[in-house]
Each structure stands twice: as structure tokens, then as C-alpha cells.
Design a protein around this motif. Sequence first.
Motif, PDB file in Angstrom:
ATOM      1  N   ASP A 347       0.867  -1.139  -0.186  1.00 53.46           N
ATOM      2  CA  ASP A 347       0.029   0.005  -0.008  1.00 53.46           C
ATOM      3  C   ASP A 347       0.942   1.604  -0.004  1.00 53.46           C
ATOM      4  N   ASN A 348       1.859   0.936   0.797  1.00 55.31           N
ATOM      5  CA  ASN A 348       3.110   2.124   1.086  1.00 55.31           C
ATOM      6  C   ASN A 348       4.108   2.444  -0.016  1.00 55.31           C
ATOM      7  N   LEU A 349       3.378   2.172  -1.364  1.00 58.76           N
ATOM      8  CA  LEU A 349       4.293   2.399  -3.050  1.00 58.76           C
ATOM      9  C   LEU A 349       5.535   3.514  -2.360  1.00 58.76           C
ATOM     10  N   GLU A 350       4.844   5.064  -2.013  1.00 59.39           N
ATOM     11  CA  GLU A 350       5.925   5.914  -2.258  1.00 59.39           C
ATOM     12  C   GLU A 350       6.942   6.140  -1.210  1.00 59.39           C
ATOM     13  N   ARG A 351       7.285   4.902  -0.790  1.00 60.07           N
ATOM     14  CA  ARG A 351       8.914   5.283   0.247  1.00 60.07           C
ATOM     15  C   ARG A 351       9.768   3.812  -0.989  1.00 60.07           C
ATOM     16  N   GLU A 374      -1.296   2.411 -11.240  1.00 59.42           N
ATOM     17  CA  GLU A 374      -1.076   2.575  -9.951  1.00 59.42           C
ATOM     18  C   GLU A 374       0.430   3.348  -8.679  1.00 59.42           C
ATOM     19  N   CYS A 375       1.445   2.347  -9.503  1.00 52.98           N
ATOM     20  CA  CYS A 375       2.769   3.132  -9.421  1.00 52.98           C
ATOM     21  C   CYS A 375       2.445   4.654 -10.141  1.00 52.98           C
ATOM     22  N   ARG A 377       0.322   6.820 -11.077  1.00 53.88           N
ATOM     23  CA  ARG A 377      -0.240   7.315 -10.328  1.00 53.88           C
ATOM     24  C   ARG A 377       0.283   8.111  -8.611  1.00 53.88           C
ATOM     25  N   ARG A 378       1.207   7.296  -8.421  1.00 55.23           N
ATOM     26  CA  ARG A 378       1.969   7.487  -6.469  1.00 55.23           C
ATOM     27  C   ARG A 378       3.399   8.071  -6.831  1.00 55.23           C
ATOM     28  N   VAL A 380       5.608   6.285  -8.852  1.00 56.35           N
ATOM     29  CA  VAL A 380       6.542   5.530  -8.940  1.00 56.35           C
ATOM     30  C   VAL A 380       7.031   5.251  -9.983  1.00 56.35           C
TER      31      VAL A 380
END
Length: 405
Positions: A347-351, A374-375, A377-378, A380
Motif C-alpha cells: 500500500d505504501n508504494l511512495e517509500r 497505481e505506480c 499515480r503515486r 513511482v
Amino acid sequence: MAESEGSKAPRGVRLVITLVGRTNAGKSSLLNAIAGQDVAIVSEVAGTTTDPVAKPYELLPLGPVTFYDTAGLDDTGELGALRMAATRKVLWRTDIAVVVVDAATGLGDAERGVVADIRRLEIPFLLVFNKADLAAPRQADLAWCRDAGVPFAVASAATGQGAVAVKEAVIALAPAEALREPVLCGDLFGEGDTVVCVVPIDLAAPKGRLILPQVQVLREILDGDGAAVVVKERELEAALENMRRPPALVVTDSQVILKVAGDVPDDVPLTTFSTLFARYKGDLPTLVAGAAAIDKLADGDTVLMAEACSHHVQADDIGRVKIPRWISQYTGRDLRFEVHAGHDFPDNLERFALVVHCGSCMLGRMEMVRRVRECARRGVPVTNYGVAISKVQGVLDRVLRPFGL
């Protein structure tokens, strides 16, 4: 039998159709009505379906599909929360969703919430007011569907009323690519052409078998009336010398791309199995763009190694050992690598500074596309094993040449 035909198709190429709804809304009964046979257990006891249950089936004209029957949206307690989490994970790999509503009970927060989740994931869906033999849908519920732009149908799984209409609506929701024959490499060679497949045999190779991407490419070559030549990397040079005319294409395992690139003349098209799957599963240009982020990695960055399936880890595992080593050597940076296997996606892809995904041979196309989106969108960057390996080995431009990239 329809089910046996559907069960023969690889899991990653079957369309996934998921039924969601509250307990005793009639999800299992509706699934049976759509399939025209008893593929799900039906009981008047609430909560008969506790965890997502996969049912392979041949749904023409779509071909092999997998139906998922899920636990009730109103499942309560600690165990219920775990079951709801399992249902949400199934939605991640869903191509078409069917939201089943007991017409008498009507729409509630549970149904509206799951509709919102499905829309956020951009999954085509249909809302079905079931048990129409017992009660007609409420006018307020029908009005909400119309106002919200929610497609709906009315049916009774018990009597069969509306079952054909529901089935036809589900088929109509299928993504366009589901009605087309997907292409791995069939557009890169012609009838009578030779395609050379370079298949190294190492500790990670399944004993007595080839891995799924290799098998699928070989089958496509045969289906396209081409000639498939399969060699290990050590025999490639001799095999090419023995050919009367150059092959139309050479496809190699990414792990030996550097050696193979040295043996294959520059005017012979060359790519990798993993690159073919990056295109086959949906978004090669985005995965190529993601590989550029390797040049921007800094000391202390964490890279996510995403595996679609769990497997026995070998001493020199490609995703856990080799690629991390090659990326670290290429960048000269002190990097951290974290592995996530199976259908779970963090869920915490931003890291993460970069996501390096496997070839996704065991994922459906839409699940892989959703992960890529999803990547994006975040914010990443995301690439895949084969593209990343070609990047750090300095041969990415050549591997992409057959696709005009």
C-alpha cells in the motif's frame, strides 16, 4: 465439459470475473445461473462462502475465465475483516465485477462503498438486483443507479429470470483485448520463418520442463506456421552458423542477454522473453521509461522487487539475488531491496524509489496494468525484470528495436 476446457488455460491469460455482495444476496446462486451449471456451493445458511473461491469456466465467446465467489460485504468481526481484505485483493486482479444486491434488502452503504472501490480501480462492472421473484427492486435504488451512471440488471437466480441477460451484459463488459487473440511475438515473424529461442538451463529452471513464457512463445511460433529452434546459450553460435538464412527473430532469457547479444549479428532482430511479456501484459513503453530511473537511484534508496507468484528461492535467485546485484554494480550505489511475492502489492508504494516487477506470466493483463497505473499515480517509476536487466547490461536499445521503440 466447459469447466475442464477453462481449467486448461494458464491462470495469467484467463479473464477474471468477481461476484461481490452482502451475505445471502445470492452470489453463488447467480454464479451458477450465469454458468448454467453448479460451480459454486449454495446454501440457505448465511456465510457459506467465507474466502474467495476460484472457479475456472469456459464462457463463450470470451473463452477461459475464472469466476471468483467472495465472502459477504457485511461480514463482521476480526475474521470478517480479514475476509474483506481478501475480497479487496481479488478486486485488484479482477477484469469484470458483478455487484449482487438482494432486491428486497436494497442498496446500502456496503454496496455503494464497493461500487466506489470498483470505479477507483477502473474495473468494468454490473450491478444485479437478485431475487426478483421475491421482490421488485426499490424505485429509489433504480433511481440511484441511473443518477450515478451505474449499469444494472434485474434477475432471479432461483428461477433463471434474467440470467441470460446478465451473462450477455457481463460478456459485453469484457475489455476489447479479451476478444482479440493476444500477441507475444506472432507479429515479428512470417509464415515459414525461423525463430530461435535461447533457453538457459540453470538451478532455477523447473526440472524436466520449460517455464511458462518459453512455452507460450513456442506455441505461438507453431501456431504462426514458423519454425522454432530451441538452444542453450552455449550452442547458439553454432546453431546460427548452421542456418541457410538468418532467423527472423531471436528470443532469449534475459539472464544471458549480454552473451546472446554478442553472438547474434546486429542485423538480426533480438529481444527477450520478459520484454515480450511486458508488451503482452500491456504497457511496454511505461516499463521502458521506468528503467531510466535506475540512473537516478541514490545511496539509501529502497527498490521493490515485485514477484507475481511465490516460488522456492534458489541460491542465485533472479529477482532476489541476481538483479539486485546487477543494479547495485551498475549504479555503484548502496541500495536496499525489498521483495513482495504473490498477489499482495504494498500500500505504501511512495517509500520506494523504483519498482522492478517480474514478467507477470501468472498475472492477468488487467492486474498488471493496474499495478503499473497505481505506480504512475503515486509517482513511482516501474519497470520489469527483463527490461531492467537489458538496461544495466547496456543492450536495451537493441532489445527494443523489434518493436520500433
